[in-house]
Every structure is written in C-alpha cells, then in structure tokens.
Design a protein around this motif. Structure first.
Motif, PDB file in Angstrom:
ATOM      1  N   GLU A  42      89.712  57.455 -49.057  1.00  0.00           N
ATOM      2  CA  GLU A  42      90.416  56.188 -48.905  1.00  0.00           C
ATOM      3  C   GLU A  42      91.107  56.188 -47.542  1.00  0.00           C
ATOM      4  OE1 GLU A  42      94.390  54.883 -50.939  1.00  0.00           O
ATOM      5  OE2 GLU A  42      92.733  54.466 -52.306  1.00  0.00           O
ATOM      6  N   ARG A  43      90.974  55.081 -46.841  1.00  0.00           N
ATOM      7  CA  ARG A  43      91.638  54.937 -45.541  1.00  0.00           C
ATOM      8  C   ARG A  43      92.788  53.950 -45.699  1.00  0.00           C
ATOM      9  NH1 ARG A  43      88.215  57.419 -42.091  1.00  0.00           N
ATOM     10  NH2 ARG A  43      86.025  57.377 -42.652  1.00  0.00           N
ATOM     11  N   ASN A  44      93.944  54.316 -45.159  1.00  0.00           N
ATOM     12  CA  ASN A  44      95.075  53.399 -45.243  1.00  0.00           C
ATOM     13  C   ASN A  44      95.171  52.576 -43.958  1.00  0.00           C
ATOM     14  OD1 ASN A  44      96.195  55.103 -43.374  1.00  0.00           O
ATOM     15  ND2 ASN A  44      97.832  55.848 -44.681  1.00  0.00           N
ATOM     16  N   LYS A  45      96.178  51.740 -43.850  1.00  0.00           N
ATOM     17  CA  LYS A  45      96.313  50.831 -42.713  1.00  0.00           C
ATOM     18  C   LYS A  45      96.444  51.564 -41.385  1.00  0.00           C
ATOM     19  CE  LYS A  45      98.411  47.118 -45.370  1.00  0.00           C
ATOM     20  NZ  LYS A  45      99.603  46.294 -45.564  1.00  0.00           N
ATOM     21  N   GLY A  46      97.050  52.722 -41.381  1.00  0.00           N
ATOM     22  CA  GLY A  46      97.248  53.477 -40.150  1.00  0.00           C
ATOM     23  C   GLY A  46      96.009  54.226 -39.697  1.00  0.00           C
ATOM     24  N   GLY A  47      94.921  54.146 -40.466  1.00  0.00           N
ATOM     25  CA  GLY A  47      93.691  54.836 -40.114  1.00  0.00           C
ATOM     26  C   GLY A  47      93.609  56.251 -40.656  1.00  0.00           C
ATOM     27  N   LYS A  48      94.621  56.694 -41.371  1.00  0.00           N
ATOM     28  CA  LYS A  48      94.608  58.035 -41.938  1.00  0.00           C
ATOM     29  C   LYS A  48      93.709  58.062 -43.170  1.00  0.00           C
ATOM     30  CE  LYS A  48      99.102  59.373 -40.254  1.00  0.00           C
ATOM     31  NZ  LYS A  48     100.418  59.924 -40.579  1.00  0.00           N
ATOM     32  N   VAL A  49      93.075  59.199 -43.388  1.00  0.00           N
ATOM     33  CA  VAL A  49      92.136  59.351 -44.500  1.00  0.00           C
ATOM     34  C   VAL A  49      92.766  60.238 -45.568  1.00  0.00           C
ATOM     35  CG1 VAL A  49      89.847  60.182 -45.165  1.00  0.00           C
ATOM     36  CG2 VAL A  49      90.181  59.118 -42.944  1.00  0.00           C
ATOM     37  N   ALA A  50      92.533  59.901 -46.823  1.00  0.00           N
ATOM     38  CA  ALA A  50      92.995  60.701 -47.953  1.00  0.00           C
ATOM     39  C   ALA A  50      91.841  60.878 -48.931  1.00  0.00           C
ATOM     40  CB  ALA A  50      94.170  60.036 -48.639  1.00  0.00           C
ATOM     41  N   THR A  51      91.797  62.026 -49.568  1.00  0.00           N
ATOM     42  CA  THR A  51      90.811  62.306 -50.605  1.00  0.00           C
ATOM     43  C   THR A  51      91.458  62.024 -51.953  1.00  0.00           C
ATOM     44  OG1 THR A  51      89.836  64.019 -49.215  1.00  0.00           O
ATOM     45  CG2 THR A  51      89.271  64.063 -51.555  1.00  0.00           C
ATOM     46  N   ILE A  52      90.801  61.203 -52.765  1.00  0.00           N
ATOM     47  CA  ILE A  52      91.339  60.777 -54.059  1.00  0.00           C
ATOM     48  C   ILE A  52      90.521  61.412 -55.184  1.00  0.00           C
ATOM     49  CG2 ILE A  52      91.872  58.785 -55.523  1.00  0.00           C
ATOM     50  CD1 ILE A  52      93.387  58.721 -52.887  1.00  0.00           C
ATOM     51  N   ILE A  53      91.212  62.002 -56.150  1.00  0.00           N
ATOM     52  CA  ILE A  53      90.564  62.566 -57.339  1.00  0.00           C
ATOM     53  C   ILE A  53      91.124  61.817 -58.536  1.00  0.00           C
ATOM     54  CG2 ILE A  53      90.191  64.630 -58.736  1.00  0.00           C
ATOM     55  CD1 ILE A  53      91.356  65.118 -55.251  1.00  0.00           C
ATOM     56  N   ASP A  54      90.243  61.162 -59.308  1.00  0.00           N
ATOM     57  CA  ASP A  54      90.721  60.432 -60.482  1.00  0.00           C
ATOM     58  C   ASP A  54      89.814  60.670 -61.680  1.00  0.00           C
ATOM     59  OD1 ASP A  54      88.590  58.899 -59.600  1.00  0.00           O
ATOM     60  OD2 ASP A  54      89.619  56.996 -59.752  1.00  0.00           O
ATOM     61  N   ASN A  55      90.153  60.069 -62.799  1.00  0.00           N
ATOM     62  CA  ASN A  55      89.473  60.185 -64.093  1.00  0.00           C
ATOM     63  C   ASN A  55      89.823  61.487 -64.813  1.00  0.00           C
ATOM     64  OD1 ASN A  55      87.827  58.928 -66.048  1.00  0.00           O
ATOM     65  ND2 ASN A  55      86.126  60.248 -65.505  1.00  0.00           N
ATOM     66  N   PHE A  56      90.977  62.087 -64.489  1.00  0.00           N
ATOM     67  CA  PHE A  56      91.419  63.299 -65.174  1.00  0.00           C
ATOM     68  C   PHE A  56      91.971  62.921 -66.534  1.00  0.00           C
ATOM     69  CE2 PHE A  56      94.537  66.485 -66.384  1.00  0.00           C
ATOM     70  CZ  PHE A  56      93.846  67.661 -66.156  1.00  0.00           C
ATOM     71  N   LYS A  57      91.553  63.652 -67.556  1.00  0.00           N
ATOM     72  CA  LYS A  57      92.049  63.410 -68.907  1.00  0.00           C
ATOM     73  C   LYS A  57      92.751  64.674 -69.365  1.00  0.00           C
ATOM     74  CE  LYS A  57      88.286  60.277 -70.029  1.00  0.00           C
ATOM     75  NZ  LYS A  57      87.567  60.332 -68.767  1.00  0.00           N
ATOM     76  N   GLY A  58      94.021  64.548 -69.676  1.00  0.00           N
ATOM     77  CA  GLY A  58      94.783  65.704 -70.124  1.00  0.00           C
ATOM     78  C   GLY A  58      96.265  65.472 -69.917  1.00  0.00           C
ATOM     79  N   LYS A  59      97.025  66.533 -70.061  1.00  0.00           N
ATOM     80  CA  LYS A  59      98.469  66.454 -69.937  1.00  0.00           C
ATOM     81  C   LYS A  59      98.868  66.309 -68.477  1.00  0.00           C
ATOM     82  CE  LYS A  59      99.107  69.539 -73.860  1.00  0.00           C
ATOM     83  NZ  LYS A  59      99.628  70.841 -74.292  1.00  0.00           N
ATOM     84  N   ASP A  60     100.033  65.676 -68.263  1.00  0.00           N
ATOM     85  CA  ASP A  60     100.548  65.507 -66.910  1.00  0.00           C
ATOM     86  C   ASP A  60     100.812  66.856 -66.243  1.00  0.00           C
ATOM     87  OD1 ASP A  60     100.415  62.762 -67.007  1.00  0.00           O
ATOM     88  OD2 ASP A  60     102.510  62.502 -67.593  1.00  0.00           O
ATOM     89  N   ALA A  61     101.245  67.832 -67.009  1.00  0.00           N
ATOM     90  CA  ALA A  61     101.518  69.152 -66.450  1.00  0.00           C
ATOM     91  C   ALA A  61     100.238  69.786 -65.908  1.00  0.00           C
ATOM     92  CB  ALA A  61     102.146  70.052 -67.513  1.00  0.00           C
TER      93      ALA A  61
END
Length: 111
Positions: A42-61
C-alpha cells in the motif's frame, strides 16, 4: 431522542447459552496451517510504501505477537491494529517467506 433511550435500555434473554457463545467465540484460535493470510503493498500520500498482512483469525495477543515477529525479522517498524499488520517498507517477499516458514498459507493481493 428515541435513539438515546434505546442505547440505555437493558435487554434480557431467556437463552442460557447466550453469554457462553460469545465467550467461546473470542477464545477460539485457528492454527497457522489452517489460515490463509493476504499480503499486499500500500502506498500512502507521501509516496511511502507499507506491506499489509490481513485475514488473520485468532486472538489479538497472537496477532500482536506475529506482528512483532515480522517487524523484528524484517528490521523495520510497523503497527498492528484493527486485525491488520502493517510493516513499513516494501517487504512483501520477505514477509511471505517468513509466514510460509511459520506454516501460514499466503496469497499476494494486488499488483
């Protein structure tokens, strides 16, 4: 005005398992081999890039622990919130390799 009164109303149920169902759902944990995590960039407005990991199922800890491990192994910062792990930088391939060694199935999401 009606909505304010509705928020303060107490609702009763005759179902004796009502609270037990909510508690058991929160404590359920799915093993790494049964989960498929989506990894995207994902790229934000400043042009910086981030790696996103989603769809995790489990406890917050467990999610926080996984996020900390990924950030440490990648040598970058990041955050864990709303069920999503964000790792700073373009680390998608490295994150996928780490998750696969931990037993998670991964899918690339996006371009």
């Amino acid at each position: 005005m009606k909505n304010q009164h509705d928020k303060n109303r107490v609702v009763y149920s005759t179902n004796p398992d009502l609270n037990k169902a909510e508690e058991s759902r929160e404590e359920e944990s799915i093993s790494a081999t049964q989960q498929t995590l989506y990894v995207s960039l994902e790229r934000n407005k400043g042009g910086k890039v981030a790696t996103i990991i989603d769809n995790f199922k489990g406890k917050d800890a467990e999610l926080n622990e996984l996020g900390k491990l990924l950030k440490t192994k990648c040598g970058t910062g990041g955050t864990v919130k709303d069920g999503i792990i964000l790792v700073q930088g373009e680390k998608r391939e490295q994150v996928i390799t780490i998750l696969n060694t931990l037993g998670y199935k991964t899918k690339r999401k996006g371009g």
